[in-house]
Design a protein around this motif. Structure first.
Motif, PDB file in Angstrom:
ATOM      1  N   GLY A 173       0.953  -1.099  -0.097  1.00 29.40           N
ATOM      2  CA  GLY A 173       0.012  -0.056   0.015  1.00 29.40           C
ATOM      3  C   GLY A 173       1.077   1.193  -0.017  1.00 29.40           C
ATOM      4  N   CYS A 204      -4.804  -7.111   0.603  1.00 25.88           N
ATOM      5  CA  CYS A 204      -3.983  -6.148   0.041  1.00 25.88           C
ATOM      6  C   CYS A 204      -5.136  -5.317  -0.881  1.00 25.88           C
ATOM      7  CB  CYS A 204      -3.065  -6.555  -1.188  1.00 25.88           C
ATOM      8  SG  CYS A 204      -1.288  -7.209  -0.504  1.00 25.88           S
ATOM      9  N   MET A 207      -6.936  -3.130   1.356  1.00 28.64           N
ATOM     10  CA  MET A 207      -6.084  -2.091   1.744  1.00 28.64           C
ATOM     11  C   MET A 207      -6.117  -0.917   0.832  1.00 28.64           C
ATOM     12  SD  MET A 207      -3.912  -0.228   3.656  1.00 28.64           S
ATOM     13  CE  MET A 207      -3.308  -1.045   4.788  1.00 28.64           C
ATOM     14  N   TYR A 208      -5.837  -1.413  -0.350  1.00 26.96           N
ATOM     15  CA  TYR A 208      -6.238  -0.361  -1.652  1.00 26.96           C
ATOM     16  C   TYR A 208      -7.387   0.377  -1.528  1.00 26.96           C
ATOM     17  CZ  TYR A 208      -2.163  -3.434  -3.006  1.00 26.96           C
ATOM     18  OH  TYR A 208      -1.194  -4.044  -3.146  1.00 26.96           O
ATOM     19  N   LEU A 211      -7.159   3.020   0.888  1.00 28.70           N
ATOM     20  CA  LEU A 211      -6.306   4.172   0.512  1.00 28.70           C
ATOM     21  C   LEU A 211      -6.863   5.053  -0.725  1.00 28.70           C
ATOM     22  CD1 LEU A 211      -2.744   2.171   0.257  1.00 28.70           C
ATOM     23  CD2 LEU A 211      -3.621   3.926   1.975  1.00 28.70           C
TER      24      LEU A 211
END
Length: 502
Positions: A173, A204, A207-208, A211
């Motif tokens: 990230g 992942c 997480m993206y 973000l």
């Protein structure tokens, strides 16, 4: 001689010779006298027991709980080895403990559980809560790992994290944030293709999303193809990323894509696929040990690429050691009751910010570079950067305090950073950096009395590590005999026999 076999034997000898394994328990108090022993155990030990009975929080004052993490696995998804069982996973768990200690001074007990049952696993780990300050789950196969972590986080009052999921997520990230900044792309509009739908890939991708990546712009693939609503064999974690894509191939999905995230298998991404991506493509080929496409092939196909892998021999290594030691350090130091999403985000942002700061000369020299500046070949800090501990751990601690999960808030963060640097001693970091520097400019070193097995093995290690070009001093016939008997591998060794007339 077979180099691969030699390395395999060296690894076995490394673990077996001397005291078997890689870890041991060392007393932290004096134990030299009878009085010391009477304080360490009976009768003196009764006093802290009574204090803790009165106030359970005193367990952190009188015992090692506050600096003790359990690394727990059932051996169902170990590295690239698969389901090899709890006993066979133990060397990996001990190794994890070593990394915790050398990078963050955290003590570890590794626990290998002989169960594949989610209920049994959760019951056992939950019962261990009085012993540990935190729990690092490791190498547990999906989808069971999701449910195990979820339940433990809900039912325990100490930080719990499955590093295979979240470690990779936080570090990649950070790399994604910086890569997008380098190519000046908006995270909310990028088109992303994810190869892999296991624990790491799912974590992942989540997480993206946190973000700023749009869920509608993520196309995920597993071994059976694209994750879409037509699939009937998807568990809840993968169904979350299903889209109405039709039965497209990964090659189709990559056309004009901005980002490729690989957490699947080696050599599945072709140069033509890379060529079809959008301008300034970002490719994180993180399969280990072989990435989805090699660094050299990717760069040859697209000179404008930003490429990251899990390998240390190329730029932009996504390595979990950038995360878990420092995340648990910060969580333990504020006695966090959890590692929440805000703390993981804080780690990602802290790592991203550190990569944009001037890199100390000692780090650039350690990696054999004249300079190291934020850009296409440097979007994530190097694992040997001594600033990681005093950068990531405070970020985690602050996030824990801001989200209300810290039971022991830090009042002076500048003093805390100094404490972190002193905890390991800057010498530890310097030694690792010096070792790395030595590999950049190996020198000829004379090994006296080389007609000795221990000296020859030392010469082999120095050569293999890239520190030196050994020159062996001693009886040539005896040296060659020992090399053959003990399968010591040296590349064209220079042997000087001082007793020879030659």
């Amino acid at each position: 001689m077979d180099t691969k076999r030699n390395i395999q034997q060296e690894a076995l000898d490394y673990h077996a010779n001397g005291r078997p394994g890689k870890i041991k328990v060392v007393p932290t108090k004096n134990t030299k006298t009878q009085r010391d022993l009477s304080l360490a155990y009976s009768p003196g030990v009764a006093e802290p027991c009574l204090k803790i009975k009165e106030n359970q929080e005193d367990v952190y004052k009188y015992t090692a709980k506050g600096n003790l993490v359990a690394v727990i696995s059932n051996g169902t998804a170990v590295l690239g080895l698969g389901n090899i069982g709890p006993e066979a996973s133990k060397p990996v768990m001990e190794g994890k403990g070593v990394l915790f200690k050398i990078f963050a001074d955290i003590d570890v007990f590794d626990l290998e559980l002989n169960t594949k049952s989610i209920d049994e696993f959760v019951t056992v780990v939950k019962a261990l809560e009085p012993t540990f300050g935190g729990v690092n789950l490791e190498d547990i196969k999906a989808p069971e790992c999701f449910e195990i972590e979820r339940r433990l986080k809900e039912e325990m009052n100490i930080p719990v994290m499955h590093d295979d999921q979240h470690g990779t997520a936080m570090i990649s990230g950070a790399a994604l944030l910086n890569a997008l900044e380098v190519v000046d792309k908006d995270i909310t509009t990028i088109k992303m293709v994810v190869s892999g739908a296991g624990a790491a890939a799912v974590a992942c991708s989540r997480m993206y999303l946190n973000l700023g990546v749009s869920k509608d712009n993520i196309t995920m693939f597993d071994v059976d193809g694209v994750i879409n609503h037509e699939r009937t064999n998807l568990d809840e974690s993968r169904m979350f990323f299903a889209r109405d894509t039709g039965n497209i191939s990964m090659a189709d999905a990559l056309v004009a894509a901005d980002v490729f995230i690989g957490l699947s298998a080696g050599n599945i991404l072709s140069q033509d696929m890379i060529r079809s991506m959008a301008k300034d493509p970002i490719v994180f080929a993180m399969a280990n040990p072989n990435p989805e496409i090699t660094y050299d092939d990717a760069v040859a196909a697209r000179p404008d690429i930003i490429m990251a892998t899990g390998r240390s021999d190329y730029p932009n290594q996504v390595n979990n050691v950038l995360g878990f030691p420092f995340i648990f350090r910060g969580a333990l130091d504020v006695r966090a009751t959890a590692i929440n999403e805000e703390m993981k985000m804080a780690a990602a942002y802290a790592l991203a910010a550190l990569a944009k700061q001037p890199v100390p000369e000692i780090v650039t020299k350690a990696y054999g570079l004249k300079s190291m500046t934020f850009g296409r070949d440097y979007i994530i800090p190097k694992p040997l950067d001594p600033r990681l501990l005093s950068t990531v751990a405070p970020a985690i601690a602050k996030a824990a305090m801001e989200t209300g999960v810290a039971r022991k808030p830090i009042e002076d963060f500048e003093a805390y950073k100094l404490e972190l640097n002193e905890r390991l001693g800057i010498n530890n970091s310097i030694i690792r950096l010096v070792n790395a520097k030595a590999r950049q400019n190996p020198q000829r070193i004379v090994f006296a009395e080389a007609d000795n097995t221990k000296v020859l093995k030392a010469a082999q290690i120095a050569e293999e590590e890239g520190f030196a070009f050994p020159i062996l001093l001693g009886n040539e016939k005896r040296i060659n005999q020992l090399i053959g008997e003990h399968k010591i591998e040296l590349k064209n060794p220079v042997i000087i026999d001082p007793r020879s007339d030659a």
